[in-house]
Scaffold this motif. Structure first.
Motif, short mmCIF file in Angstrom:
data_model
loop_
_atom_site.label_atom_id
_atom_site.label_comp_id
_atom_site.label_asym_id
_atom_site.label_seq_id
_atom_site.Cartn_x
_atom_site.Cartn_y
_atom_site.Cartn_z
N MET A 166 10.51 52.68 29.05
CA MET A 166 11.93 52.93 29.30
C MET A 166 12.32 52.58 30.73
SD MET A 166 13.31 53.82 26.49
CE MET A 166 14.90 54.46 26.98
N VAL A 186 15.11 49.96 31.70
CA VAL A 186 16.33 50.44 32.36
C VAL A 186 16.51 49.76 33.71
CG1 VAL A 186 17.39 52.44 33.45
CG2 VAL A 186 16.40 52.64 31.18
N THR A 187 15.44 49.75 34.52
CA THR A 187 15.61 49.16 35.85
C THR A 187 15.68 47.64 35.78
OG1 THR A 187 13.23 49.24 36.18
CG2 THR A 187 14.52 51.06 37.08
N GLY A 214 18.86 46.72 33.94
CA GLY A 214 19.89 47.26 34.82
C GLY A 214 20.10 46.39 36.05
N MET A 222 20.12 57.88 34.40
CA MET A 222 19.35 57.36 33.27
C MET A 222 17.86 57.48 33.57
SD MET A 222 19.89 56.07 30.30
CE MET A 222 18.56 55.79 29.13
N THR A 277 21.00 50.80 27.46
CA THR A 277 20.26 51.97 27.95
C THR A 277 20.78 53.29 27.40
OG1 THR A 277 21.61 51.94 29.93
CG2 THR A 277 19.51 50.82 30.03
N THR A 299 20.61 54.34 23.81
CA THR A 299 19.28 54.43 23.22
C THR A 299 18.59 55.74 23.62
OG1 THR A 299 18.26 53.30 25.07
CG2 THR A 299 19.01 51.94 23.26
N TYR A 345 15.13 57.52 22.25
CA TYR A 345 14.05 57.87 23.17
C TYR A 345 13.68 59.34 23.03
CZ TYR A 345 11.96 59.39 27.55
OH TYR A 345 11.14 59.97 28.47
N ALA A 351 17.56 45.94 23.76
CA ALA A 351 18.10 46.00 25.12
C ALA A 351 18.23 44.59 25.69
CB ALA A 351 17.21 46.86 26.00
#
Lengths: 100, 654
Positions: free
Chosen positions: B98, B102-103, B106, B137, B273, B276, B280, B355
């Motif tokens: 994750m 995300v990063t 992102g 997040m 993100t 989801t 998660y 994603a």
């Protein structure tokens, strides 16, 4: 010796005269004079009782009342003068700033 | 670096502080550099931490970090056991996936946004919200207990609200009359419904197990603490929370309206993100769900139903972003269906590939909107292929990926979900998902054909001025399209690898999720012929969808309109989104408003009335008493005298 009852009656009459004067007169100075009359009527009653009892306590009260009367006359007249300057009259019916 | 995992959510907060206080003075370049820089730093730190994690033995891959005690709760656990809640963070294979998604995604979207938002007001405000979102997040996914996760959960909800309503003074939807600010409120309020259930579920867990640590709770579940009914109840409550956040039936209505936000927001928050987070969280609690099969059945049914339901609405939508929004709801349904049948790794696998390609689709859509000067209606587009070659190529890649064409990312994850549903005996779920896969391919190619092919149908002037987007926007598109191609190769099933076990994704996640379903572990025990057949079937359905789209929207002009006319009731039903918004309005909102009006009237008439009566009483008393205040000294003196006489009479007993 005069009958103390007569003196007390005189005192009562004087007091009533003063009270009626306070209630009915409209001039501030007249009212002050009537108050003096009431105070002195009370003094007369005190003296009478002092004479009957034979002690000094009541006479001492009279001195207090006389002092107070003098102070009251001074302060009262000062207030009357201030009022006269403010309103141009000493008629207490005209002095009704606290009326709703 | 695994000791520093608590720093990962803090880093974007630095950007919030800097841009929030100095944003106006730094200029757009400075703001953009800081905003992207802190996210890049978080990404690099995440990479380092995950690398260190991967060096540990598979069963030791669970590192924690605590910033101290947060809530010493006292005796709330079973039998009066003391409970405390830490500011705890945990990194395990699941949260590792994750944080990288995300990063990584992102960061790309932040870079894209510096180009996309360049001409907008509130540039610094936008990036403050975006960085705050990243921080929240990361708190959500790195939280070591449910409550820290919940902090992030609410935080992303807040940022979602702020960013949906970013253009708070603009109207948004003509059909429902929503403004952008209304859309933000709608998202926030619908999410509250789910969060309410989430909180109740957490409190149940706390009183049953005396802890909210994921490890502690799951160990407690495994050791048989807590009744079966309680486990099912908690699992369902948490799932209701997930339904709100991840836009599942019946709480999906906010996500299409969330498209009121700027397109990078749709890509980051409402595709890649935040939405989801529900998947998660459910996967994080897989140990609990494995002990609550009834709850899992509900998850599977809701997920599959959402996948199909949202896909049908995507077919008739004409706003480019709304098509993608329904697609997102549908794909999230896929993930929940996978979780519901026990294919946890498939759910997370699809989460990751989704994603990539959904972020790419949104960014591509943003590029189109940007190039056309704000046009979002696909019926007014067309013929953009030559005008925007990079956008077209990357958008096409993502469309192929989401449609499940081999060997792009979506094929592997989608196939794994379908196989998981079929092999665990959920044949109906499988059939529904396969149908949804066909619809997905259809509406995605409909979108692509309408936007990029054919003749321009809209404003000629806008089309003439259509241009490819700047480098800062196309570069993230290219990187994401590469990820959309290769992203699935970490989870290639053994069947396609000649029987060799190359599914690294399964092995990586295996320690972190419940092994409820043996097939989800990537074992080779199942019948190869069946799996191959299903794979071919899924591919065939996707190709059929593509073929149908190309016939209707490429080969035969007007065929789509004729079909819409001949199936008019269905078309009207879909075009009006099943009237679900109207249904909620009638069933929920109107009674609620009526109740509010009643209480408002009650407050004004009864509560305020009582206060007013007290006031009126005092008023009347005063009106009467003031008559004695004549202002004549003699009256006062007379009253005084009467008082004295009365006292004398009383004492003298006259």
């Amino acid at each position: 010796m005069i009958d103390p009852r007569l003196v007390l009656i005189l005192s009562t009459v004087l007091f009533a005269l003063g009270a009626v004067g306070v209630l009915l007169r409209r001039g501030a100075i007249s009212i002050l004079m009537c108050v003096e009359l009431m105070l002195n009527a009370a003094n007369l009653a005190f003296i009478t009782f002092a004479r009957l009892r034979g002690g000094p306590e009541a006479q001492i009260y009279v001195f207090f009342v006389m002092t107070l009367a003098a102070a009251e006359a001074a302060a009262g007249l000062a207030i009357v003068i201030a009022l006269f300057r403010l309103k141009g009259t000493t008629d207490v019916d005209e002095i009704n700033l606290l009326k709703w | 670096m695994t000791k520093l995992i608590w720093l990962i959510p803090i880093l974007p907060l630095l950007g919030v502080a800097l841009n929030g206080t100095l944003g106006k003075r730094l200029g757009k370049r400075g703001v953009g550099t800081i905003a992207c820089g802190v996210v890049l730093a978080a990404f690099l730190l995440s990479c380092g931490a995950v690398w260190e994690l991967s060096q540990l033995a598979p069963d030791d891959r669970h590192v924690t970090a605590s910033l101290g005690t947060w809530l010493p709760l006292g005796p709330v656990g079973p039998g009066g056991a003391l409970a405390t809640i830490d500011w705890g963070f945990a990194l395990d294979p699941l949260s590792a996936v994750m944080i990288l998604v995300v990063t990584g995604v992102g960061f790309l979207i932040h870079v894209y946004a510096t180009g996309y938002m360049a001409h907008e007001e509130g540039f610094a405000r936008f990036f403050v919200y975006m960085n705050l979102f990243m921080s929240m997040m990361l708190t959500l996914v790195l939280g070591g207990n449910l409550l820290v996760t919940f902090v992030g959960w609410e935080g992303v909800g807040l940022c979602s609200y702020l960013l949906i309503g970013f253009f708070y003074d603009r109207p948004f939807d003509a059909r429902t009359g929503l403004s952008c600010a209304d859309a933000g409120r709608k998202a926030f309020i619908v999410n509250r419904i789910g969060d309410f259930a989430f909180v109740i579920g957490m409190l149940y867990l706390l009183t049953t197990f005396g802890t909210l640590d994921y490890r502690g709770v799951l160990d407690g579940v495994a050791s048989g603490t807590g009744s079966q009914a309680m486990l099912v109840a908690v699992a369902l409550l948490l799932f209701v929370g997930a339904c709100g956040k991840s836009a599942q039936i019946p709480l999906y209505v906010w996500l299409p309206d969330a498209m009121a936000g700027p397109t990078p927001v749709s890509a980051l928050i409402h595709a890649a993100t935040m939405v989801t987070a529900g998947v998660y969280m459910v996967t994080r609690m897989s140990g609990l769900y494995a002990h609550a099969p009834e709850a899992m059945a509900v998850v599977a049914v809701v997920g599959a139903a959402t996948a199909l339901f949202a896909a049908t609405m995507g077919i008739t939508a004409t706003d480019i972003k709304k098509v993608l929004a329904y697609s997102t709801v549908s794909q999230l349904g896929y993930m929940f269906a996978a979780a519901g049948v026990g294919a946890w790794t498939a759910a997370i696998f699809h989460l990751m590939t989704h994603a990539f390609f959904k972020a790419l689709l949104f960014l591509g859509a943003g590029s189109v909107i940007h190039g056309l000067g704000g046009e979002q209606d696909i019926t007014k587009m067309g013929g953009l292929k030559s005008k925007m070659p990079v956008t077209f190529a990357t958008f096409m890649t993502a469309t192929l990926a989401i449609s499940g064409i081999v060997p792009l990312a979506g094929f592997f994850s989608k196939d794994e979900i379908l196989w998981g549903a079929f092999s665990s005996g959920h044949r109906v779920v499988w059939a529904v998902l396969a149908l949804a896969a066909g619809l997905t391919a259809f509406y995605m190619f409909r979108l692509t054909f309408l936007v990029f092919y054919g003749e321009p149908r809209g404003d000629r002037h806008a089309w003439d001025h259509a241009h490819e987007s700047p480098r800062s926007m196309t570069l993230p598109l290219v990187i994401l399209s590469i990820l959309s191609i290769v992203g699935g190769w970490v989870g290639i099933p053994a069947l396609l690898a000649g029987g060799r076990d190359v599914n690294v994704f399964h092995h990586w996640l295996a320690p972190a999720v419940a092994g409820a379903h043996a097939e989800a572990e990537g074992g080779a025990s199942h019948a190869a012929s069946t799996e191959g057949l299903l794979m071919a079937a899924a591919l065939g359905v996707a190709l059929a969808g593509i073929g149908l789209a190309s016939v209707l929207y490429r080969a035969r002009k007007g065929a789509a309109d004729r079909i819409a006319a001949s199936f008019r009731p269905v078309y009207v039903l879909w075009r009006n989104l099943y009237w679900v918004d109207e249904l909620y309005e009638a069933v929920v909102l109107r009674p609620f408003y009526a109740l509010s009006r009643f209480f408002s009237a009650f407050d004004r008439l009864v509560v305020d009335g009582l206060v007013n009566v007290a006031g009126i009483f005092v008023d009347i008393t005063g009106q009467v008493l003031k008559l004695f205040q004549t202002g004549y000294v003699r009256n006062y003196a007379l009253l005084f005298l009467m008082g004295v006489v009365a006292i004398l009479v009383y004492f003298a007993r006259l």
